[in-house]
Motif scaffolding. Structure first.
Motif, PDB file in Angstrom:
ATOM      1  N   ALA A   1       0.763  -1.188  -0.024  1.00 15.04           N
ATOM      2  CA  ALA A   1      -0.122  -0.116   0.064  1.00 15.04           C
ATOM      3  C   ALA A   1       0.741   1.328  -0.059  1.00 15.04           C
ATOM      4  CB  ALA A   1      -0.911  -0.070   1.264  1.00 15.04           C
ATOM      5  N   GLU A   2       2.029   1.243   0.587  1.00 13.76           N
ATOM      6  CA  GLU A   2       2.839   2.359   0.682  1.00 13.76           C
ATOM      7  C   GLU A   2       3.337   2.807  -0.754  1.00 13.76           C
ATOM      8  OE1 GLU A   2       4.492   4.674   3.819  1.00 13.76           O
ATOM      9  OE2 GLU A   2       2.451   4.580   2.765  1.00 13.76           O
ATOM     10  N   THR A   3       3.652   1.863  -1.603  1.00 14.55           N
ATOM     11  CA  THR A   3       3.989   2.312  -2.931  1.00 14.55           C
ATOM     12  C   THR A   3       2.900   3.124  -3.615  1.00 14.55           C
ATOM     13  OG1 THR A   3       3.028   0.310  -4.060  1.00 14.55           O
ATOM     14  CG2 THR A   3       5.436   0.415  -3.197  1.00 14.55           C
ATOM     15  N   ALA A   4       1.639   2.972  -3.401  1.00  8.65           N
ATOM     16  CA  ALA A   4       0.481   3.435  -3.751  1.00  8.65           C
ATOM     17  C   ALA A   4       0.458   4.851  -3.274  1.00  8.65           C
ATOM     18  CB  ALA A   4      -0.896   2.550  -3.755  1.00  8.65           C
TER      19      ALA A   4
ATOM     20  N   GLY B   1      -4.483  10.658  -8.203  1.00  9.78           N
ATOM     21  CA  GLY B   1      -3.772  10.550  -6.890  1.00  9.78           C
ATOM     22  C   GLY B   1      -4.763  10.204  -5.753  1.00  9.78           C
ATOM     23  N   THR B   2      -6.034  10.933  -5.704  1.00  6.14           N
ATOM     24  CA  THR B   2      -6.897  10.610  -4.978  1.00  6.14           C
ATOM     25  C   THR B   2      -7.686   9.029  -4.928  1.00  6.14           C
ATOM     26  OG1 THR B   2      -7.977  12.989  -4.944  1.00  6.14           O
ATOM     27  CG2 THR B   2      -9.250  11.231  -3.894  1.00  6.14           C
ATOM     28  N   ALA B   3      -7.763   8.624  -5.985  1.00  6.44           N
ATOM     29  CA  ALA B   3      -8.161   7.264  -6.323  1.00  6.44           C
ATOM     30  C   ALA B   3      -7.285   6.474  -5.612  1.00  6.44           C
ATOM     31  CB  ALA B   3      -8.323   6.967  -7.769  1.00  6.44           C
ATOM     32  N   LEU B   4      -6.105   6.591  -5.901  1.00  7.12           N
ATOM     33  CA  LEU B   4      -4.834   5.582  -5.244  1.00  7.12           C
ATOM     34  C   LEU B   4      -4.802   5.687  -3.903  1.00  7.12           C
ATOM     35  CD1 LEU B   4      -1.717   6.458  -7.920  1.00  7.12           C
ATOM     36  CD2 LEU B   4      -2.815   4.130  -7.373  1.00  7.12           C
ATOM     37  N   VAL B   5      -4.857   6.749  -3.349  1.00  2.61           N
ATOM     38  CA  VAL B   5      -4.531   6.908  -1.847  1.00  2.61           C
ATOM     39  C   VAL B   5      -6.168   6.239  -1.106  1.00  2.61           C
ATOM     40  CG1 VAL B   5      -5.528   9.219  -1.486  1.00  2.61           C
ATOM     41  CG2 VAL B   5      -3.927   8.267   0.062  1.00  2.61           C
ATOM     42  N   THR B   6      -6.971   6.485  -1.831  1.00  2.00           N
ATOM     43  CA  THR B   6      -8.390   6.213  -1.108  1.00  2.00           C
ATOM     44  C   THR B   6      -8.127   4.625  -1.027  1.00  2.00           C
ATOM     45  OG1 THR B   6      -9.652   7.946  -1.974  1.00  2.00           O
ATOM     46  CG2 THR B   6     -10.671   6.040  -1.388  1.00  2.00           C
TER      47      THR B   6
ATOM     48  N   ALA C   1      -5.569   2.695  -1.180  1.00  2.00           N
ATOM     49  CA  ALA C   1      -4.437   2.286  -0.193  1.00  2.00           C
ATOM     50  C   ALA C   1      -5.221   2.180   1.180  1.00  2.00           C
ATOM     51  CB  ALA C   1      -3.302   3.078  -0.567  1.00  2.00           C
ATOM     52  N   LEU C   2      -5.932   3.312   1.646  1.00  2.00           N
ATOM     53  CA  LEU C   2      -6.058   3.612   2.861  1.00  2.00           C
ATOM     54  C   LEU C   2      -7.182   2.503   3.370  1.00  2.00           C
ATOM     55  CD1 LEU C   2      -6.265   7.325   3.203  1.00  2.00           C
ATOM     56  CD2 LEU C   2      -4.927   5.921   4.395  1.00  2.00           C
ATOM     57  N   ARG C   3      -7.925   1.960   2.321  1.00  3.62           N
ATOM     58  CA  ARG C   3      -9.088   0.935   2.471  1.00  3.62           C
ATOM     59  C   ARG C   3      -8.288  -0.309   3.109  1.00  3.62           C
ATOM     60  NH1 ARG C   3     -12.451   2.334  -2.764  1.00  3.62           N
ATOM     61  NH2 ARG C   3     -13.777   3.840  -1.838  1.00  3.62           N
TER      62      ARG C   3
END
Length: 410
Positions: free
Chosen positions: A228-231, A273-278, A280-282
């Protein structure tokens, strides 16, 4: 070709050429010397003769020949004529016209080589910033808050350790990635940061560095989709880089986020970027890059500075502070608190940070203090801090911006 265009081409080509030469011949230290000589030759010859059709192939060929000369000299001193023949045959096999664009990305392999687990984390990052990021030893020394001589010795020891260990130039096996991925992501983060806000020189942005960091991070993310941290790191880069066009005004002047024309922010990068972090946080168990990306996403969704959800940013920085004792994180937290609860509260937090010389000697500390003092109406105190921040800044656009802020206060 304009001088600046030539400089940009050579700077962006250097890590790829170094990776190609090390992949063929090994000898990291001598390969770096050979590549530097090839770059010098290009800078001298190309303005008159013209840029070759394949600049990278030209540089690889010249660097390979120079490395062969260096190896012959080195090996002659050691009476190793048989090895000289080996290098010469390698040169013949890689003469002009031979494909120098392998399937594996040489720059990425070079990055993983620099992040070998036998090196200390500090040496991994320093060596990779030098070889892959193309930063000068002085720039790296400033990032580590050490003298240039100290950093020179650290980088030299790291190169010798890799060479003496006989590490093959290849991508590590998947089971080896875990030992290196944290260092790789840290290096990519620092390369991007230097590109987005250069610590020295005449330009605020070094697009070659930030673009290359994003490119390499995309490759790492594709290779490690489950991490997840790469995302999170890729999301952070995209959300931050989306603001680039609005950060620089006429004549290269710095424009702070609160004054930026947000219509210039790149919505495609913000959406990605928003889609990636969303996503990853899930997955849970968020890491620092994901939290920083979440902060950037909060800024990105505000249509104007006044709509920024500072209370949410404060909460995210508090999470980040629990993950790291980084004083810059604490400084950014103080700014967020000041925006959410008033400048006096932020100044109280800065007073605590003043005892930490890792940040109190940094121009960012004095710039933040100046801004908060200005918010309280203490123009004289703010001007003094702006002047101090400008004195400590090594980037010309930052110096000009800080001095202009000071002069505006009379």
């Amino acid at each position: 070709m304009r001088d600046t265009a030539l400089e940009d081409l050579l700077r962006s080509s250097a890590p790829q050429v170094l990776g190609a030469v090390v992949r063929r011949y090994g000898h990291f230290d001598l390969a770096e010397d050979a590549v530097q000589e090839a770059l010098l030759a290009a800078a001298t010859q190309w303005p008159d003769s013209g840029t070759p059709d394949d600049p990278r192939a030209w540089l690889v060929t010249v660097a390979s020949r120079r490395l062969t000369d260096l190896l012959r000299s080195e090996q002659a001193r050691r009476r190793r004529e048989d090895a000289v023949a080996q290098w010469a045959s390698l040169e013949d096999r890689h003469a002009p016209g031979v494909d120098v664009h392998p399937q594996v990305d040489d720059t990425l392999v070079l990055l993983f080589l620099c992040c070998h687990p036998s090196l200390t984390p500090a040496s991994q990052v320093a060596l990779a910033l030098r070889a892959v990021g193309g930063l000068t030893t002085g720039e790296i020394a400033r990032a580590f808050l050490v003298s240039e001589d100290t950093m020179t010795r650290r980088i030299t020891r790291a190169k010798k350790r890799i060479e003496s260990g006989g590490e093959p130039f290849r991508m590590p096996a998947p089971e080896e990635w875990a030992d290196r991925s944290a260092a790789v992501l840290h290096v990519l983060y620092l390369i991007f940061t230097e590109g987005y806000a250069a610590t020295a020189g005449p330009h605020l942005v070094r697009l070659d560095l930030s673009s290359e960091a994003i490119r390499l991070t995309r490759i790492v993310h594709r290779s490690l989709p489950s991490v997840a941290e790469t995302a999170g790191l890729l999301a952070l880069m995209l959300l931050t880089d989306a603001r680039r066009a609005a950060r620089v005004g006429a004549g290269g002047t710095l424009i702070p986020m609160s004054e930026q024309d947000r219509s210039l922010w790149r919505r495609d990068a913000i959406a990605e970027g928003t889609a990636l972090v969303t996503d990853a946080l899930r997955r849970g168990d968020a890491g620092p890059y994901q939290v920083q990306a979440a902060i950037a996403a909060v800024h990105a969704r505000a249509t104007c500075a006044e709509e920024t959800e500072w209370s949410q940013i404060v909460r995210l920085y508090e999470i980040l502070l629990r993950m790291s004792e980084n004083p810059i994180v604490a400084l950014n937290h103080a700014v967020a608190v000041a925006m959410a609860r008033g400048p006096a509260v932020g100044l109280d937090l800065l007073a605590t940070l003043a005892a930490d010389d890792r940040v109190s000697d940094d121009r960012r500390f004095h710039a933040v203090r100046a801004h908060l003092l200005e918010m309280t109406g203490d123009d004289a105190g703010a001007r003094k801090e702006y002047d101090e921040a400008a004195r400590r800044a090594t980037s010309l656009p930052q110096q000009r911006y800080l001095r202009a802020r000071a002069e505006r206060l009379g």
